[in-house]
Design a protein around this motif. Structure first.
Motif, PDB file in Angstrom:
ATOM      1  N   PHE A  96       0.819  -1.201   0.000  1.00 27.40           N
ATOM      2  CA  PHE A  96       0.000   0.000   0.000  1.00 27.40           C
ATOM      3  C   PHE A  96       0.859   1.259   0.000  1.00 27.40           C
ATOM      4  CE2 PHE A  96      -2.825   3.174   2.106  1.00 27.40           C
ATOM      5  CZ  PHE A  96      -3.736   3.251   1.071  1.00 27.40           C
ATOM      6  N   SER A  97       2.036   1.187   0.569  1.00 27.26           N
ATOM      7  CA  SER A  97       2.921   2.355   0.553  1.00 27.26           C
ATOM      8  C   SER A  97       3.324   2.702  -0.880  1.00 27.26           C
ATOM      9  CB  SER A  97       4.173   2.094   1.398  1.00 27.26           C
ATOM     10  OG  SER A  97       4.979   1.072   0.827  1.00 27.26           O
ATOM     11  N   HIS A  98       3.372   1.684  -1.759  1.00 29.32           N
ATOM     12  CA  HIS A  98       3.663   1.943  -3.166  1.00 29.32           C
ATOM     13  C   HIS A  98       2.545   2.761  -3.807  1.00 29.32           C
ATOM     14  CE1 HIS A  98       7.063  -0.676  -2.857  1.00 29.32           C
ATOM     15  NE2 HIS A  98       7.264  -0.718  -4.169  1.00 29.32           N
ATOM     16  N   VAL A  99       1.312   2.480  -3.419  1.00 31.45           N
ATOM     17  CA  VAL A  99       0.185   3.259  -3.945  1.00 31.45           C
ATOM     18  C   VAL A  99       0.330   4.723  -3.540  1.00 31.45           C
ATOM     19  CG1 VAL A  99      -2.319   3.575  -3.889  1.00 31.45           C
ATOM     20  CG2 VAL A  99      -1.367   1.270  -3.923  1.00 31.45           C
ATOM     21  N   LEU A 100       0.585   4.946  -2.275  1.00 33.82           N
ATOM     22  CA  LEU A 100       0.697   6.318  -1.773  1.00 33.82           C
ATOM     23  C   LEU A 100       1.901   7.037  -2.365  1.00 33.82           C
ATOM     24  CD1 LEU A 100      -0.185   5.722   1.992  1.00 33.82           C
ATOM     25  CD2 LEU A 100      -1.709   6.365   0.114  1.00 33.82           C
ATOM     26  N   ARG A 101       3.025   6.329  -2.453  1.00 33.59           N
ATOM     27  CA  ARG A 101       4.219   6.952  -3.022  1.00 33.59           C
ATOM     28  C   ARG A 101       4.028   7.243  -4.501  1.00 33.59           C
ATOM     29  NH1 ARG A 101       7.967   3.049  -2.530  1.00 33.59           N
ATOM     30  NH2 ARG A 101       7.791   3.282  -0.259  1.00 33.59           N
ATOM     31  N   GLY A 102       3.376   6.323  -5.194  1.00 31.46           N
ATOM     32  CA  GLY A 102       3.114   6.530  -6.618  1.00 31.46           C
ATOM     33  C   GLY A 102       2.240   7.750  -6.846  1.00 31.46           C
ATOM     34  N   LEU A 103       1.199   7.919  -6.029  1.00 32.71           N
ATOM     35  CA  LEU A 103       0.331   9.089  -6.163  1.00 32.71           C
ATOM     36  C   LEU A 103       1.097  10.375  -5.886  1.00 32.71           C
ATOM     37  CD1 LEU A 103      -2.955   7.824  -4.452  1.00 32.71           C
ATOM     38  CD2 LEU A 103      -2.619   8.301  -6.877  1.00 32.71           C
ATOM     39  N   LYS A 104       1.908  10.372  -4.864  1.00 36.45           N
ATOM     40  CA  LYS A 104       2.673  11.571  -4.517  1.00 36.45           C
ATOM     41  C   LYS A 104       3.666  11.943  -5.618  1.00 36.45           C
ATOM     42  CE  LYS A 104       2.241  10.661   0.433  1.00 36.45           C
ATOM     43  NZ  LYS A 104       2.917  10.212   1.678  1.00 36.45           N
ATOM     44  N   GLU A 123      -6.068   7.968   3.449  1.00 37.92           N
ATOM     45  CA  GLU A 123      -4.663   8.123   3.065  1.00 37.92           C
ATOM     46  C   GLU A 123      -4.514   8.440   1.586  1.00 37.92           C
ATOM     47  OE1 GLU A 123      -1.811   5.341   5.486  1.00 37.92           O
ATOM     48  OE2 GLU A 123      -3.692   4.244   5.151  1.00 37.92           O
ATOM     49  N   ILE A 124      -5.351   7.836   0.757  1.00 30.95           N
ATOM     50  CA  ILE A 124      -5.303   8.125  -0.674  1.00 30.95           C
ATOM     51  C   ILE A 124      -5.718   9.568  -0.932  1.00 30.95           C
ATOM     52  CG2 ILE A 124      -6.392   7.582  -2.903  1.00 30.95           C
ATOM     53  CD1 ILE A 124      -6.496   4.650  -1.986  1.00 30.95           C
ATOM     54  N   LEU A 125      -6.763  10.033  -0.258  1.00 32.79           N
ATOM     55  CA  LEU A 125      -7.188  11.416  -0.427  1.00 32.79           C
ATOM     56  C   LEU A 125      -6.092  12.392   0.000  1.00 32.79           C
ATOM     57  CD1 LEU A 125     -10.904  11.280   0.804  1.00 32.79           C
ATOM     58  CD2 LEU A 125     -10.095  11.628  -1.532  1.00 32.79           C
ATOM     59  N   LEU A 126      -5.423  12.091   1.090  1.00 28.79           N
ATOM     60  CA  LEU A 126      -4.331  12.954   1.544  1.00 28.79           C
ATOM     61  C   LEU A 126      -3.183  12.979   0.546  1.00 28.79           C
ATOM     62  CD1 LEU A 126      -4.291  12.036   5.353  1.00 28.79           C
ATOM     63  CD2 LEU A 126      -4.890  14.263   4.354  1.00 28.79           C
ATOM     64  N   ALA A 127      -2.900  11.831  -0.044  1.00 31.35           N
ATOM     65  CA  ALA A 127      -1.843  11.777  -1.063  1.00 31.35           C
ATOM     66  C   ALA A 127      -2.226  12.603  -2.291  1.00 31.35           C
ATOM     67  CB  ALA A 127      -1.579  10.322  -1.461  1.00 31.35           C
ATOM     68  N   PRO A 149     -15.027  12.253   5.236  1.00 32.32           N
ATOM     69  CA  PRO A 149     -15.502  13.166   4.190  1.00 32.32           C
ATOM     70  C   PRO A 149     -15.004  14.595   4.368  1.00 32.32           C
ATOM     71  CG  PRO A 149     -17.279  12.628   5.712  1.00 32.32           C
ATOM     72  CD  PRO A 149     -16.133  11.709   6.040  1.00 32.32           C
ATOM     73  N   ARG A 150     -14.557  14.944   5.570  1.00 25.58           N
ATOM     74  CA  ARG A 150     -14.039  16.299   5.778  1.00 25.58           C
ATOM     75  C   ARG A 150     -12.749  16.538   5.006  1.00 25.58           C
ATOM     76  NH1 ARG A 150     -14.081  16.099  12.239  1.00 25.58           N
ATOM     77  NH2 ARG A 150     -13.230  14.069  11.647  1.00 25.58           N
ATOM     78  N   LEU A 151     -12.094  15.453   4.605  1.00 28.52           N
ATOM     79  CA  LEU A 151     -10.866  15.604   3.823  1.00 28.52           C
ATOM     80  C   LEU A 151     -11.144  16.191   2.440  1.00 28.52           C
ATOM     81  CD1 LEU A 151      -9.010  12.274   4.688  1.00 28.52           C
ATOM     82  CD2 LEU A 151      -8.445  14.585   5.474  1.00 28.52           C
ATOM     83  N   LEU A 152     -12.363  16.087   1.964  1.00 30.62           N
ATOM     84  CA  LEU A 152     -12.697  16.649   0.653  1.00 30.62           C
ATOM     85  C   LEU A 152     -12.475  18.155   0.634  1.00 30.62           C
ATOM     86  CD1 LEU A 152     -15.968  14.629  -0.080  1.00 30.62           C
ATOM     87  CD2 LEU A 152     -13.712  14.250  -1.085  1.00 30.62           C
TER      88      LEU A 152
END
Length: 463
Positions: A96-104, A123-127, A149-152
């Motif tokens: 999963f860290s690969h997903v987050l790093r890839g998005l960043k 975590e995906i939304l934050l990335a 939903p507050r992350l939106l």
């Protein structure tokens, strides 16, 4: 002349015509020059759909690549994740860290689609919030147990928002969210699938922040009436370019809405409209109100379908005539689903809509030969899609053979590039030959559909 002798400045023009990712990947192996141009084309748009073979395996490989090779992630402008393992976020941290790093690493990302229910988390939304160039966001709105939903509210410079099946907590964040990003927002889509969460009160609460909105699409919102929609339209500074009212409330009074729009000149910029006909509505009165609604609009794209009962052609003949009389000179797309159109009406469309490029209609299988004669009058037609009336073939739907399809496209304008029937879609290619007199001739033939885009005709019916 060899291919490598071509001037490098025309190479991007050549590569722009290559569609399939595997072909672009092969081009990257030709030479350094080819790789320099093709790599950007290969990675600028990345799409994974549920029907792709081994889609979930591809997700893992995709984000592994984007995480490990940041220089490739720089090319990604549009990311479409429509299939994603729901349990992926529960796998070992390294995956999963690969997903987050890839998005960043996708620092140039402008558009992100993440629609599978249960696959989006906080975590995906934050990335994604770290992608400062992000302007378009399409996400699954079912947040329960998945994301806060507050992350939106952290997405503050969006031009386009699309929420699919939004839950009540997500809908409750629309007002504070749009108060932040409303000044840049140009398109808002809410797809609720018959949920009662989006109401007139919801629309009224967000209307003050949508003064710059150009496209509004509501789908499956049975509690939204003309009152809520009018609040948004009336608050708009210049008037919308596109409007979609699909599966809204049966209490939506089209005549009142039309009168309000006409009296205030609210739709004088409207280029596109998508409507659904509710089976409980009196069809004659409703169609008259639609003609009135569009009377001051420079309409170019017209889409309509029935949400329930299938309408026979005599019930709508006058409607088509009036629509073509008012807008035929401008119409580029004429799309009708679940409503049978007779051949006389189709002929009228093909003859009088002089700029028609896309035609989606419902006809009986036995009418295909005469349909082809109608299509020959549409001189700019690029895309034609035919649907059979499903209610007439409950047991088995007739299959259009390629030979029959070829016969139809031979009678169409030379501009034709795509043809479809029911669930089958082909591209129309050209084979160039030289006749006995040395004259070049182009013969049309059917090819597999290669574009990564879902054919437009499959995106119309959403309720």
């Amino acid at each position: 002349m060899q291919l490598m002798d071509l001037p490098m400045d025309i190479l991007p023009e050549v590569i722009d015509h290559i569609i399939k990712p595997q072909h672009l990947a092969s081009i990257c192996l030709v030479s350094n020059a080819f790789r320099a141009f093709a790599t950007n084309r290969l990675y600028e748009r990345v799409s994974i759909y549920a029907w792709h073979k081994e889609g979930k395996v591809k997700v893992v490989k995709l984000f592994d690549t984007l995480a490990r090779y940041a220089y490739l992630a720089l090319h990604v402008h549009r990311l479409e994740i429509r299939d994603f393992p729901k349990a992926f976020t529960n796998l070992e941290d390294d995956l999963f860290s690969h997903v987050l790093r890839g998005l960043k690493n996708c620092v140039n990302l402008r558009s992100c689609t993440w629609t599978r229910d249960g696959s989006l988390n906080s975590e995906i939304l934050l990335a994604l919030q770290r992608c400062s160039n992000l302007r378009e966001l399409e996400v699954n709105g079912h947040n329960d147990g998945n994301y806060d939903p507050r992350l939106l509210l952290g997405f503050t410079e969006l031009n386009r928002i699309s929420l699919i099946m939004p839950s009540l907590p997500v809908v409750s964040q629309l007002r504070p969210w749009l108060s932040i990003t409303g000044h840049t927002l140009r398109a808002l889509t809410l797809i609720c699938k018959a949920s009662s969460i989006v109401t007139d009160g919801t629309l009224e609460s967000i209307a003050p922040f949508l003064v710059n909105l150009e496209h509004l699409y509501l789908t499956g919102c049975p509690k939204a009436t003309h009152k809520g929609v009018w609040t948004i339209i009336s608050a708009n500074a210049q008037g919308p370019l596109g409007l979609g009212l699909e599966g809204v409330s049966p209490k939506f009074d089209m005549d009142v809405f039309a009168s309000q729009c006409i009296s205030s000149c609210a739709l004088t910029r409207l280029r596109s409209i998508t409507l659904t006909v509710h089976q409980q509505l009196p069809l004659n009165e409703w169609t008259k109100s639609v003609i009135k609604l569009l009377s001051a609009s420079p309409l170019e794209f017209f889409q309509i379908y029935s949400t329930g009962v299938f309408f026979e052609s005599p019930m709508t003949d006058i409607f088509w005539q009036q629509l073509i009389s008012a807008h035929g000179q401008r119409l580029v797309r004429f799309s009708v689903h679940r409503m049978l159109i007779d051949l006389e009406a189709i002929m009228n469309i093909c003859v009088k809509c002089i700029n028609l490029e896309q035609l989606f209609v419902v006809v009986e299988p036995e009418s295909l030969e005469n349909l082809a004669k109608c299509l020959s009058h549409a001189k700019k037609l690029r895309t034609i899609h035919i649907n059979y009336p499903l209610e007439a073939f409950m047991d088995s739907l007739p299959v259009l053979q390629p030979a029959q399809a070829s016969s139809i496209i031979e009678q169409c304008s030379p501009t034709i590039v795509q043809f479809g029937c029911n669930t089958k879609v082909w591209q129309v290619g050209r084979t160039i030959s030289v006749d006995g007199s040395g004259v070049l001739q182009a013969r049309r033939h059917l090819m597999p559909y290669e574009s990564p885009d879902v054919p437009e005709q499959f995106l119309v019916v959403r309720t």
